[in-house]
Design an enzyme around this catalytic site. Sequence first.
Site: not given
Ligand SMILES: N[C@@H](CCC[C@H](N)C(=O)O)C(=O)O
Length: 257
Positions: A13, A65, A74, A76, A170, A188-189, A198, A200
């Site tokens: 990521n 993003n 985020c 990661n 997501n 991923e959104r 990802c 989270t």
């Molecule tokens: N794209 C997600 C936020 C980013 C998540 C990320 N890559 C992670 O590692 O948690 C969103 O807009 O919800």
Amino acid sequence: MEQTFYKYQGTGNDFVMIDNRQQTFDKNDTKRVAFLCDRRFGIGADGLILLENHPDLDFRMVYYNADGNESTMCGNGGRCLVAFAKDLGVIKEHAVFEAIDGLHHAEINNGIVKLQMLDVDSVQEFENHVFLNTGSPHHVQFEEKIEDFDIKTKGAQIRYGAPYNQEGTNVNFVSKVNDDTFRVRTYERGVEDETLSCGTGVTAVAIAMNRLKETDKTLINLNVEGGKLQVSFDIDNGVYKNVWLIGPATYVFKGTI
Ligand SMILES: N[C@@H](CCC[C@H](N)C(=O)O)C(=O)O
């Protein structure tokens, strides 16, 4: 104006990092953020992160993003930002910083970053999926044939469909490897595609698997497309506390654009 940037990745990521302690970056320029993240016309990344000063803590994290919009937490990216802060000399082995979802504690040792995540008190169970928020919203569902699955098409259908609609979510597809290990692929959104990992998302999967009684472990291995992560937690009256996301965070290169 020429912009110095740093590129980091956590299990694939990847993020453009900018030291914004002097407040030189135009935070409202979504087109510029999207350009910097563009893999053909710009540097290329799943997201962009600003490291900023905080009056009381080690630093503040501002996350965008790849589509250029500021978004929710985020995991990661937070781990990579801790590695960046250490490389800049802002922290040593420990950090406390603020992100959009609140305060985070972190530790870094030999390139492995442990990041404390939000407590989770709501895990919504549905017939074929689970929904929870681990700093960002996550839909979690089982998929037996995960290796052949069309993550981009199926993920987009769920992300844009009811009940998520425009705000979106997501989407994590999961298969069980054994009692303490799960394989995860995430749409991923804001990237609007599968990413290699990802943070989270795997945090949401680990908690969901415990809630669904797929595992009774509280230290769970998550195999993602870009490597391996771990999530640990305590459970107190149904609330997931002391949640930690653990894995490598690596400097890739630096440049100006
Ligand atoms: N794209 C997600 C936020 C980013 C998540 C990320 N890559 C992670 O590692 O948690 C969103 O807009 O919800």
